[in-house]
Scaffold this motif. Structure first.
Motif, PDB file in Angstrom:
ATOM      1  N   VAL A   4       0.673  -1.117   0.110  1.00 55.43           N
ATOM      2  CA  VAL A   4      -0.042  -0.075  -0.050  1.00 55.43           C
ATOM      3  C   VAL A   4       0.979   1.188  -0.144  1.00 55.43           C
ATOM      4  O   VAL A   4       0.689   2.126  -1.061  1.00 55.43           O
ATOM      5  CB  VAL A   4      -0.825   0.108   1.318  1.00 55.43           C
ATOM      6  N   GLY A   5       1.984   1.182   0.862  1.00 55.39           N
ATOM      7  CA  GLY A   5       2.821   2.441   0.797  1.00 55.39           C
ATOM      8  C   GLY A   5       3.612   2.661  -0.412  1.00 55.39           C
ATOM      9  O   GLY A   5       3.705   3.688  -0.853  1.00 55.39           O
ATOM     10  N   ALA A   6       3.971   1.464  -0.977  1.00 50.47           N
ATOM     11  CA  ALA A   6       4.790   1.736  -2.104  1.00 50.47           C
ATOM     12  C   ALA A   6       3.847   2.204  -3.341  1.00 50.47           C
ATOM     13  O   ALA A   6       4.388   3.118  -4.056  1.00 50.47           O
ATOM     14  CB  ALA A   6       5.115   0.237  -2.806  1.00 50.47           C
ATOM     15  N   THR A   7       2.495   1.780  -3.240  1.00 54.82           N
ATOM     16  CA  THR A   7       1.850   2.332  -4.313  1.00 54.82           C
ATOM     17  C   THR A   7       1.426   3.672  -3.999  1.00 54.82           C
ATOM     18  O   THR A   7       1.708   4.685  -5.151  1.00 54.82           O
ATOM     19  CB  THR A   7       0.563   1.613  -4.273  1.00 54.82           C
ATOM     20  N   VAL A   8       1.099   4.370  -2.979  1.00 51.37           N
ATOM     21  CA  VAL A   8       1.025   5.805  -2.542  1.00 51.37           C
ATOM     22  C   VAL A   8       2.091   6.411  -2.880  1.00 51.37           C
ATOM     23  O   VAL A   8       2.061   7.419  -3.379  1.00 51.37           O
ATOM     24  CB  VAL A   8       0.552   5.735  -0.859  1.00 51.37           C
ATOM     25  N   ASN A   9       3.199   5.927  -2.626  1.00 53.84           N
ATOM     26  CA  ASN A   9       4.698   6.388  -2.755  1.00 53.84           C
ATOM     27  C   ASN A   9       4.793   6.831  -4.236  1.00 53.84           C
ATOM     28  O   ASN A   9       5.102   8.086  -4.883  1.00 53.84           O
ATOM     29  CB  ASN A   9       5.813   5.519  -2.484  1.00 53.84           C
ATOM     30  N   ALA A  10       4.656   5.827  -5.008  1.00 52.60           N
ATOM     31  CA  ALA A  10       4.629   5.891  -6.638  1.00 52.60           C
ATOM     32  C   ALA A  10       3.562   7.091  -6.943  1.00 52.60           C
ATOM     33  O   ALA A  10       3.910   7.868  -7.943  1.00 52.60           O
ATOM     34  CB  ALA A  10       4.367   4.651  -7.312  1.00 52.60           C
ATOM     35  N   LEU A  11       2.261   6.987  -6.576  1.00 53.78           N
ATOM     36  CA  LEU A  11       1.412   8.057  -7.009  1.00 53.78           C
ATOM     37  C   LEU A  11       1.769   9.454  -6.604  1.00 53.78           C
ATOM     38  O   LEU A  11       1.695  10.379  -7.501  1.00 53.78           O
ATOM     39  CB  LEU A  11       0.305   7.597  -6.374  1.00 53.78           C
ATOM     40  N   PHE A  12       2.320   9.416  -5.381  1.00 53.08           N
ATOM     41  CA  PHE A  12       2.712  10.765  -4.798  1.00 53.08           C
ATOM     42  C   PHE A  12       3.835  11.500  -5.618  1.00 53.08           C
ATOM     43  O   PHE A  12       3.881  12.440  -5.996  1.00 53.08           O
ATOM     44  CB  PHE A  12       3.123  10.341  -3.195  1.00 53.08           C
ATOM     45  N   HIS A  35      -0.712   8.787   3.309  1.00 57.15           N
ATOM     46  CA  HIS A  35       0.568   7.932   3.327  1.00 57.15           C
ATOM     47  C   HIS A  35       1.203   7.742   4.552  1.00 57.15           C
ATOM     48  O   HIS A  35       1.730   6.527   4.742  1.00 57.15           O
ATOM     49  CB  HIS A  35       1.507   9.187   2.373  1.00 57.15           C
ATOM     50  N   ALA A  36       1.124   8.808   5.321  1.00 57.14           N
ATOM     51  CA  ALA A  36       1.768   8.505   6.948  1.00 57.14           C
ATOM     52  C   ALA A  36       1.075   7.679   7.396  1.00 57.14           C
ATOM     53  O   ALA A  36       1.591   7.009   8.445  1.00 57.14           O
ATOM     54  CB  ALA A  36       1.941  10.117   7.425  1.00 57.14           C
ATOM     55  N   LEU A  37      -0.304   7.564   7.405  1.00 54.24           N
ATOM     56  CA  LEU A  37      -1.368   6.408   8.173  1.00 54.24           C
ATOM     57  C   LEU A  37      -1.276   5.199   7.488  1.00 54.24           C
ATOM     58  O   LEU A  37      -1.535   4.221   8.360  1.00 54.24           O
ATOM     59  CB  LEU A  37      -2.770   7.250   8.118  1.00 54.24           C
ATOM     60  N   ALA A  38      -0.594   5.102   6.212  1.00 57.07           N
ATOM     61  CA  ALA A  38      -0.647   3.663   5.905  1.00 57.07           C
ATOM     62  C   ALA A  38       0.352   2.839   6.490  1.00 57.07           C
ATOM     63  O   ALA A  38       1.332   3.278   7.119  1.00 57.07           O
ATOM     64  CB  ALA A  38      -0.019   3.510   4.372  1.00 57.07           C
ATOM     65  N   PRO A  39       0.197   1.435   6.596  1.00 56.74           N
ATOM     66  CA  PRO A  39       1.234   0.523   7.449  1.00 56.74           C
ATOM     67  C   PRO A  39       2.544   0.785   7.010  1.00 56.74           C
ATOM     68  O   PRO A  39       2.758   0.807   5.583  1.00 56.74           O
ATOM     69  CB  PRO A  39       0.584  -0.864   7.263  1.00 56.74           C
ATOM     70  N   ALA A  40       3.430   1.182   7.937  1.00 49.55           N
ATOM     71  CA  ALA A  40       4.664   1.666   7.370  1.00 49.55           C
ATOM     72  C   ALA A  40       5.612   0.303   7.187  1.00 49.55           C
ATOM     73  O   ALA A  40       6.686   0.755   6.654  1.00 49.55           O
ATOM     74  CB  ALA A  40       5.293   2.475   8.509  1.00 49.55           C
ATOM     75  N   GLY A  41       5.335  -0.590   7.635  1.00 50.63           N
ATOM     76  CA  GLY A  41       6.326  -1.834   7.533  1.00 50.63           C
ATOM     77  C   GLY A  41       7.383  -1.588   8.317  1.00 50.63           C
ATOM     78  O   GLY A  41       8.588  -2.302   7.962  1.00 50.63           O
ATOM     79  N   TRP A  42       7.378  -1.258   9.382  1.00 49.07           N
ATOM     80  CA  TRP A  42       8.098  -1.174  10.620  1.00 49.07           C
ATOM     81  C   TRP A  42       8.765  -2.666  10.963  1.00 49.07           C
ATOM     82  O   TRP A  42       7.730  -3.572  11.075  1.00 49.07           O
ATOM     83  CB  TRP A  42       8.122  -0.720  11.925  1.00 49.07           C
ATOM     84  N   ALA A 257      14.711   4.745  10.725  1.00 48.54           N
ATOM     85  CA  ALA A 257      13.645   3.722  10.833  1.00 48.54           C
ATOM     86  C   ALA A 257      13.362   3.140   9.388  1.00 48.54           C
ATOM     87  O   ALA A 257      13.120   2.105   8.932  1.00 48.54           O
ATOM     88  CB  ALA A 257      12.773   3.989  11.734  1.00 48.54           C
ATOM     89  N   GLU A 258      12.865   4.326   8.869  1.00 46.50           N
ATOM     90  CA  GLU A 258      12.480   4.440   7.452  1.00 46.50           C
ATOM     91  C   GLU A 258      13.485   4.078   6.370  1.00 46.50           C
ATOM     92  O   GLU A 258      13.014   3.040   5.669  1.00 46.50           O
ATOM     93  CB  GLU A 258      11.766   5.784   7.219  1.00 46.50           C
TER      94      GLU A 258
END
Ligand SMILES: Cc1cc2nc3c(=O)[nH]c(=O)nc-3n(C[C@H](O)[C@H](O)[C@H](O)COP(=O)(O)OP(=O)(O)OC[C@H]3O[C@@H](n4cnc5c(N)ncnc54)[C@H](O)[C@@H]3O)c2cc1C
Length: 618
Positions: A4-12, A35-42, A257-258
């Motif tokens: 989800v994060g990766a898709t939002v990132n690309a769109l962003f 984007h910030a609220l999407a699961p971050a994958g920590w 972390a990111e």
């Protein structure tokens, strides 16, 4: 990062390059939020057990520690345990504009630092907040996002005490960590100093028209004062003013972390234990060999975890010396007094250096038209929410008492607070920088009807030293921190000189045209002096000096320090330090990038010492 994060990132990324029409801008804000609220994958939390054993134990998942642990775990032959007292960063850490809200929460160690008599009179109880991040990414997850690597001369100075830390060597690591996303820099003559491929994403996002106008006006005035414009402060011509580069990109903070832990999250040899507070290092008293750590878990149970190879402390410049002293490594007489058996007598906790910062304020235009700033600010979720300039300058190269080098002596951040923001300026004044009520009330009263141009002016290379000491032998007690500001008179003289220089902005043409003036504020300890006299400004500096949150140097590299140039603690085997505390001297700017660089280089040194390197040039 999750899909989800990766898709939002690309769109962003795609939208960011589109024209900045209001609709696109609005969509970007909404995306930043989602984007910030999407699961971050920590990384998932590893459930630590008494008696667990790993090749390497890294204590502290901060700027240096997260980078170090991730790099060590690239080598599949070794197991790496990363112990972090905090847990995952919250969305307010990820959203760039919310950097100011995490102080005094559970994500902050929330320490207080003391000052000597005769300094800090305008600070509440004459003490200073010493915010420190307590989560994955450490302070890189709550800092103010400014990207600054320091001056080449800083590292050549380090190398005199610690061979192998010269500029050419550390530049390799800066390029390894850096993901420079600013195309202007990558097309400039200084592009060879940068890399676009590293994990830590750096950008200088486009600013809205209002912020751009404020920037231009202030930079014109600074130029007139004698501070030239430069393309960037990490490039070839560093002395001068420019809009800063930031540790964020595509609406997300690039904490360690990111940048390091999310991509390494699935590695089978990296174990990340959260809510795991390290009390002390376990050291064999006959061989002086470190063999593990004592950890306090969330349920307050203490357990022991063992290492096959090394323990590396990356708890930061306040907590690393605390852990060492609790383990019997530190000034013998101080440990004796607390009933701790000293194993090695070392100057742990001494040599604390911090950037003292003082506020230079100008009262500007009257009028509520500047309320427009707040509309823009509210919309800048994915960016730095205020106009901002970053500058480095020298007054002359030979200020009495200071080494004669060409590196910058002062740094400043200049911003603008529109009229009518009294509540905001009062709360910031009290809760972020701990000024006492009278001072903050005078600022807020001024700001009710007037714009404020605020310059945070910083002394980069103090000669004074503070210290970190244990309060008791109980690991749950906060340490005693004294920043030692102005113990050397040269520091006070230099900062006062720079202060008076900056006041000269009031005489520049743009400031004069707009009727900008230097306001009288209520400054404790100074109100009996003639306002505007040299003695008054010296007192103002002593009274208002605060911290840039850059403590370093408490376990310095060097023969007479605490660690050697390969970061090994003197007199103990199997124990290193890798974080802000190993800096022999503080760098010419903010300290996050230098700490990540230390984590990167530490990983190579350790891999090399254990025969785990692919290409060994350490
Ligand atoms: C409010 C603020 C604003 C700042 N602004 C900027 C800026 O704009 N730009 C910039 O370059 N720098 C900035 N800095 C400074 C920069 O963030 C720090 O210098 C840098 O992150 C320090 O890195 P470190 O690895 O030494 O320690 P940290 O990043 O603080 O990491 C230490 C880690 O160790 C963990 N830890 C500590 N003790 C223990 C223990 N006993 N057991 C287990 N874990 C432990 C901590 O929880 C933390 O995660 C700012 C700092 C703060 C606090």
């Amino acid at each position: 990062m999750s899909s989800v994060g990766a898709t939002v990132n690309a769109l962003f990324g795609r939208l960011s390059t589109a024209s900045s029409t209001p609709l696109v801008k609005w969509m970007l804000q909404m995306l930043a939020l989602s984007h910030a609220l999407a699961p971050a994958g920590w990384p998932a939390a590893y459930k630590l057990k008494d008696g667990d054993r790993f090749d390497f134990i890294v204590v502290g998942a901060g700027a240096a520690g997260a980078a170090l642990a991730a790099r060590l775990s690239e080598q599949p032959r070794c197991s790496v345990l990363l112990l972090e007292a905090g847990a995952d960063p919250p969305p307010a850490s990820v959203i760039p504009s919310m950097f100011g809200v995490l102080g005094h929460t559970k994500y902050d160690w929330d320490y207080l630092a003391a000052l000597d008599e005769g300094t800090g009179m305008s600070k509440e109880n004459r003490s200073i907040f010493m915010t420190r991040g307590k989560m994955l990414g450490g302070s890189s997850s709550l800092n103010y996002l400014m990207y600054s690597r320091g001056d080449p001369d800083d590292f050549d100075e380090w190398a005199e005490r610690a061979p192998g830390w010269d500029w050419n060597t550390v530049l390799h690591y800066y390029k390894k960590l850096e993901g420079m996303q600013d195309p202007v820099v990558m097309r400039s003559k200084g592009a060879f100093l940068h890399s676009k491929d590293g994990p830590v994403k750096i950008s200088r996002p486009k600013q809205n028209r209002f912020f751009r106008e404020v920037n231009e006006r202030l930079m014109d005035s600074l130029e007139e004062l004698g501070v030239p414009r430069v393309l960037e402060n990490n490039g070839m011509d560093r002395l001068g003013v420019s809009p800063p580069h930031y540790f964020f990109h595509n609406g997300r903070r690039s904490s360690t972390a990111e940048a390091y832990l999310v991509p390494a999250a699935k590695r089978p040899n990296l174990f990340v234990a959260k809510n795991a507070h390290v009390n002390r290092v376990l050291i064999d008293r006959y061989t002086n060999q470190a063999f593990g750590v004592e950890v306090r878990l969330k349920n307050n149970k203490n357990i022991f975890v063992h290492t096959n190879k090394e323990v590396i402390l990356s708890g930061g410049a306040i907590n690393t010396p605390k852990i060492l002293m609790l383990s019997g490594i530190g000034p013998e007489f101080e440990l004796d007094e607390l009933g701790i058996d000293a194993i090695v007598d070392l100057p742990v906790g001494k040599n604390l250096q911090e950037h003292a910062v003082v506020p230079v304020m100008f009262a500007g235009q009257q009028g509520l038209q500047s309320a427009v700033q707040y509309l823009y600010t509210a919309a800048e979720l994915d960016a730095f929410p205020a106009p901002m300039q970053f500058g480095l300058f020298n007054l002359n190269h030979s200020m009495p008492g200071f080494p004669n080098t060409s590196r910058p002596m002062f740094q400043f951040f200049s911003t603008y607070i529109g009229a009518g923001a009294s509540l905001f300026s009062y709360v910031g004044c009290r809760a972020v920088v701990n000024f006492e009520d009278e001072f903050c009330t005078s600022v807020a009263t001024l700001n009710a009807m007037k714009d404020i141009n605020l310059i945070a002016l910083i002394l980069l290379h103090p000669l004074s030293r503070g210290e970190v000491k244990l309060r008791s032998s109980n690991p749950a007690d906060d340490p005693i921190i004294n920043l030692g500001f102005f113990r050397r008179k040269e520091d006070l003289d230099a900062l006062t000189e720079a202060y008076k220089y900056m006041l000269g902005l009031a005489k520049t043409s743009r400031f004069r045209q707009e009727g900008v003036r230097v306001p009288r504020l209520r400054v404790k300890g100074c109100d009996n002096l003639k306002w505007g006299s040299d003695r008054y400004w010296e007192c103002f500096v002593r009274s208002t000096a605060g911290s840039m949150f850059h403590p370093v140097g408490t376990c310095p590299m060097g023969r007479d320090g605490v660690v050697d140039e390969r970061l090994r603690v003197h007199g103990v085997s199997g124990l290193r330090v890798a974080d802000a505390s190993v800096m022999p001297t503080i760098t010419s700017g903010n300290t996050n990038a230098p700490c990540i660089m230390i984590g990167e280089r530490a990983a190579d040194l350790i891999k090399s010492d254990h025969g785990l390197s692919d290409n060994d040039n350490t």
